[in-house]
Each structure stands twice: as structure tokens, then as C-alpha cells.
Motif scaffolding. Structure first.
Motif, short mmCIF file in Angstrom:
data_model
loop_
_atom_site.label_atom_id
_atom_site.label_comp_id
_atom_site.label_asym_id
_atom_site.label_seq_id
_atom_site.Cartn_x
_atom_site.Cartn_y
_atom_site.Cartn_z
N MET A 1 0.85 -1.19 0.00
CA MET A 1 0.00 0.00 0.00
C MET A 1 0.88 1.22 0.00
N GLU A 2 0.83 1.96 -1.06
CA GLU A 2 1.86 2.96 -1.32
C GLU A 2 1.76 4.16 -0.40
N SER A 3 2.70 4.29 0.50
CA SER A 3 2.67 5.40 1.44
C SER A 3 2.97 6.72 0.78
N ALA A 4 3.55 6.67 -0.40
CA ALA A 4 3.86 7.90 -1.10
C ALA A 4 2.75 8.32 -2.03
N SER A 5 1.63 7.66 -2.01
CA SER A 5 0.52 8.05 -2.87
C SER A 5 -0.29 9.14 -2.20
N LEU B 1 -3.43 -5.28 -3.53
CA LEU B 1 -2.16 -5.92 -3.86
C LEU B 1 -1.03 -4.95 -3.58
N ASP B 2 -0.07 -5.39 -2.80
CA ASP B 2 1.15 -4.62 -2.54
C ASP B 2 2.32 -5.52 -2.93
N PHE B 3 2.92 -5.21 -4.07
CA PHE B 3 4.00 -6.04 -4.62
C PHE B 3 5.22 -5.15 -4.83
N ALA B 4 6.40 -5.65 -4.43
CA ALA B 4 7.62 -4.85 -4.59
C ALA B 4 8.83 -5.75 -4.76
N MET B 5 9.85 -5.20 -5.42
CA MET B 5 11.15 -5.86 -5.53
C MET B 5 12.23 -4.85 -5.19
N PHE B 6 13.05 -5.20 -4.19
CA PHE B 6 14.11 -4.32 -3.70
C PHE B 6 15.46 -4.87 -4.12
N PRO B 7 16.32 -4.06 -4.73
CA PRO B 7 17.64 -4.55 -5.16
C PRO B 7 18.60 -4.69 -3.99
N ARG C 1 8.64 -9.38 -2.59
CA ARG C 1 7.57 -9.75 -1.66
C ARG C 1 6.23 -9.26 -2.15
N SER C 2 5.19 -9.96 -1.71
CA SER C 2 3.83 -9.65 -2.14
C SER C 2 2.87 -9.83 -0.98
N LEU C 3 1.95 -8.87 -0.85
CA LEU C 3 0.85 -8.97 0.12
C LEU C 3 -0.45 -8.81 -0.65
N SER C 4 -1.30 -9.83 -0.58
CA SER C 4 -2.61 -9.78 -1.24
C SER C 4 -3.70 -9.88 -0.20
N ILE C 5 -4.72 -9.06 -0.35
CA ILE C 5 -5.86 -9.06 0.56
C ILE C 5 -7.14 -9.10 -0.25
#
Length: 329
Positions: A1-5, A111-117, A98-102
Motif C-alpha cells: 500500500m503505497e505510502s507515497a501516494s 495488492l502490494d507487490f515490490a522488488m528491492f535490489p 515480496r507480495s501482500l494480497s488481501i
């Protein structure tokens, strides 16, 4: 859930969660299929997004379950009305996928999906945050820059100059979603998709197409990424990612949803140790160290979403990816 939105994203999550969220039965296991990670079968409409991401990533690199999977993969909400799935993986060059689905009642899905390098790479952070209610969709999709693209032109040119045509294409199909705070903008790239639309199969298909194309673009950048050997640059990358994670963990508007689902203690753990894993390990600076403008007189963090008092009602980049602001700010 994008905190920067935008604030709208936060308010929509909170209002809908009160009426539509329960907490629910599905734990989040993971499996293997032809050597690739596979999400657990469920009724989530966003499951195809996650499955595509896992399958596509496995074509580019060796994907393995993250240690976080054992800790969070089987988490269950406080009641049986909501389905939740937490998945986490790692790979060479990828510190965390990582992914969080509700899925709640009345069509509510998140859906909160992200990939961190890994810190040895200055790659952007792949970020997909989708909120769907019965008729409303709020979307943030971006390759979040590790460094502010307004201040660091060389970083913008390195990663986004070749992707502007992709961003412009989807900017027409998924128009700007309304006012966005100035604080939010520093964590977004010139190709960010920030949009709102009414639910329909057509728009869902457009969003899925955008997700696939943005993910492929990120994986292409990852393939070309060269491991940094300069210790000072690695330290800078680590701090830049930690700053991003610290902002996200503090300002995540989805926290209230998670608190209803898991309770306060477990919700905080999900935010800081799963969604934004690294905030406790990549650095020691606090939120107020990075963002002192949010400090109240008594030393606590101001909960206001914008301290700059500036917002952007239209896309603030031109077709070349140059920041221009807008006349309605």
C-alpha cells in the motif's frame, strides 16, 4: 500500500476497510511448479499479476524463498472473512521480492507487490500498489527511483530515458489520478502510473498489461545491472534504500487496514519486518533524521501527510521526463 501516494488513497483504504474488511482464512504457502515459484491457488483476481511476476522473474534469475516466508507466510487474520497471502523470495541482485494480497467482502481487494535490489546495485525499486473496491480502483505502479530524479539528472537519464515511451503510452491509457503531494513526488519516477478508474474488464486488462510491461522493463534493467565495488557508492545505495523504507514504514496508509486484520503488534511487525524489511537492518537513522520537518515540538512525528503544502493535480513531467510542475499546484 503505497505510502507515497495521495491522501485519497489512504482515505479510501481506511473507509473501505471499516465496512468491508474482516480477517480471513488463507495462510500463504508457496510451492514449486516446473522449478518456478508458484502462488497458492485462491480467488484473488490479482493472483495472475503475482504469478506472472514470479514466473517472469524466474526466467531472468534464480529465485528462492526468503527467510521471511517462514515467519510471515502462514499468518492469519483475526477472523475468517478476509483472505490474505504473504509471499517472499530473494535472488541474485534482488534483496527481497515480496507480495501482500488481501481479499475482503464486497469486492475489496489489495495488492502490494515490490522488488528491492541488493545495495550493491543502484537499481530502482519495483512498486505495484493496487486497491480495488466494488467500483473503484486506485493504482500506483512505478519503478521508484533510489535517488531523487529531480536532483539527480544522471540517475534519471540512466534508468528512465529509455523508458519514457513506455510511460507515455500508459499515461494516456491510465490518466493522472488527481492531486499528489510534493513529498510523494520525490519517491516517484517520470514514468509513474498514478490513476483511479471505475472497475471494468477492459481497465483490468489495461492494468495487467501495464504491470507486465513495467515488470519486464525492471527485469531488463536488472539484467544489465553491474555490481558496484566502490564501498562509498554501496554505502550511498544502502542509505538511499533505507531512507525510502523509513518513509514507507512511517507513512504507509495501509497500516490501519493491517491493524484491523492482525492487531496493532502484528501489524507493526508486518509493516517494518515484511513490507519494508530492511528498515531495521540497512541503517540506523530514524524517520526524523531523514525528515526533520515532520518533528513536533514534543519530539514526536507529525502525522500530517504533507508539510510542503504543495500538490500536483496533473502529471508534473513533460514528454522528455523533465520536471515541470503544473499550474494547478
Amino acid at each position: 500500500m503505497e505510502s507515497a501516494s495521495s491522501t485519497a488513497f489512504s482515505l479510501a483504504l481506511r473507509r473501505s476497510s471499516a465496512a468491508e474488511l474482516g480477517g480471513g482464512g488463507g495462510g500463504g504457502g508457496f510451492a514449486r511448479r516446473t522449478g518456478r515459484p508458484c502462488v497458492r491457488a485462491s480467488a484473488l483476481s490479482y493472483r495472475q499479476f503475482v504469478q506472472f511476476a514470479l514466473d517472469e522473474t524466474a526466467l531472468h534469475t534464480r529465485v528462492a524463498p526468503s527467510p521471511l516466508q517462514e515467519r510471515f507466510g502462514s499468518m492469519k487474520p483475526l477472523d475468517d472473512k478476509t483472505e490474505i497471502e504473504l509471499l517472499s523470495y530473494e535472488a541474485p541482485k534482488i534483496r527481497l521480492l515480496r507480495s501482500l494480497s488481501i481479499q475482503g467482502s464486497k469486492g475489496l481487494q489489495v495488492l502490494d507487490f515490490a522488488m528491492f535490489p541488493e545495495p550493491e546495485y543502484d537499481l530502482p525499486i519495483f512498486c505495484a500498489n493496487f486497491f480495488t473496491a466494488a467500483e473503484t480502483n486506485i493504482v500506483v505502479l512505478d519503478l521508484n527511483p533510489l535517488y531523487d530524479v529531480v536532483k539527480h539528472k544522471e540517475y534519471k537519464d540512466k534508468y528512465y530515458e529509455g523508458l519514457m515511451s513506455l510511460g507515455l503510452n500508459y499515461a494516456e491509457l491510465l490518466p493522472w489520478g488527481g492531486k499528489l503531494t510534493g513529498e510523494s513526488l520525490r519517491f516517484f519516477s517520470p514514468i509513474v502510473i498514478w490513476t483511479r478508474f471505475k472497475s471494468s474488464q477492459h481497465m483490468h486488462d489495461v492494468l495487467y498489461s501495464a504491470f507486465m510491461d513495467y515488470l519486464k522493463a525492471w527485469l531488463g534493467l536488472m539484467d544489465l545491472g553491474i555490481r558496484e565495488t566502490d564501498a562509498s557508492r554501496i554505502i550511498a545505495n544502502r542509505e538511499a534504500q533505507h531512507r525510502y523504507l523509513t518513509w514507507r514504514a512511517e507513512k504507509d496508509p495501509g497500516y490501519e487496514v493491517l491493524k484491523r486484520l492482525f492487531g496493532e503488534t502484528r501489524a507493526k511487525n508486518v509493516v517494518r519486518s515484511f513490507l519494508f524489511d530492511g528498515v531495521n537492518s540497512l541503517g540506523s537513522k530514524t524517520f526524523l533524521d531523514y525528515f526533520p520537518e515532520y518533528q513536533c515540538e514534543e519530539g514526536r512525528v507529525n502525522e500530517k501527510r504533507s508539510m510542503l503544502g504543495k500538490s500536483f493535480a496533473t502529471r508534473p513531467w513533460n514528454r522528455k521526463g523533465e520536471f515541470i510542475g503544473n499550474r494547478n499546484d
